[in-house]
Design a protein around this motif. Sequence first.
Motif, short mmCIF file in Angstrom:
data_model
loop_
_atom_site.label_atom_id
_atom_site.label_comp_id
_atom_site.label_asym_id
_atom_site.label_seq_id
_atom_site.Cartn_x
_atom_site.Cartn_y
_atom_site.Cartn_z
N UNK A 180 0.84 -1.20 0.00
CA UNK A 180 0.00 0.00 0.00
C UNK A 180 0.88 1.25 0.00
N UNK A 181 0.42 2.29 -0.65
CA UNK A 181 1.07 3.59 -0.65
C UNK A 181 0.09 4.60 -0.07
N UNK A 182 0.58 5.48 0.78
CA UNK A 182 -0.27 6.52 1.36
C UNK A 182 -0.17 7.77 0.50
N UNK A 183 -1.31 8.24 0.00
CA UNK A 183 -1.34 9.44 -0.83
C UNK A 183 -1.22 10.69 0.05
N UNK A 184 -1.06 11.85 -0.60
CA UNK A 184 -0.81 13.07 0.17
C UNK A 184 -2.02 13.56 0.96
N UNK A 185 -3.17 12.91 0.79
CA UNK A 185 -4.34 13.26 1.62
C UNK A 185 -4.62 12.20 2.68
#
Length: 270
Positions: free
Chosen positions: A1-6
């Motif tokens: 998983x990658x965490x987006x900037x929001x």
Amino acid sequence: MITLNNGVRIPQRGFGVFQVPPDETQRAVEQAIEVGYRHIDTAAAYNNEAGVGAAVRASGVPREELFVTTKLRNGEHGYESALRAYDESLQRLGLDYADLYLLHWPNPTADLYVDSWRALQRIYTDERTRAIGVSNFLPEHLDRLAKEFVPAVNQIELHPTYQQRELTDLCRERSIAIEAYSPLGQGHDLRHVTKIAAAHQVTPAQVVLRWHLQLGHLVIPKSTDPHRIRTNFDLDGFVLTDAEMAAISALDSGNRLGNDPRTFAISQIR
């Protein structure tokens, strides 16, 4: 998983359906979900959103566990047009929301992408999508949007022989996640990694996809072949060495395969 900037988390491995015929889309996406994909990427221009939505509903996987992306066509740029287009995409998908909505191209000839971006911001602030972003946006396009709202994602052509380093560096500086389409170079890049693949007893496609993952890219390979759908997802059994990563990164030759975002202006409406 990658965490987006929001703060939204997106599965790093996605399944793309570009050029998948509408009558094959549901079957291919169902197979992808069965294998383990939880991130599906489509677009209004692909004419297969209905098949994606049907597969999501038929999968038996809770909707909140699946991440669905779709995109705005060039011919529907503009504030009001973009708002309507999102509603129409949801109708074709048969879903209450898309997790990520992208401007498919900047289409600078029309020069409406800033207005379209404001519409996407409205969709986001109304909590009708979890994240918004862009596709095929170059630094000059991103600079205009930065005054409005920073995209969560920029989906771009990216593979070993076409790496767009100036653009990817800018995206990283601005905390914009990089999503690679045509991640295998449409097969052209695979011949360069056969020795690395043999060393790990995997396919050349798995090597290139693993290179993307280790660089932190989101990646959306597409296939309608059940075996390739499975192997393109099976990337956890090996790790590329620093030397192997460097050798693949050294393949960059400016080998663009797709359209130029500075000039591409086809409406995409068929």
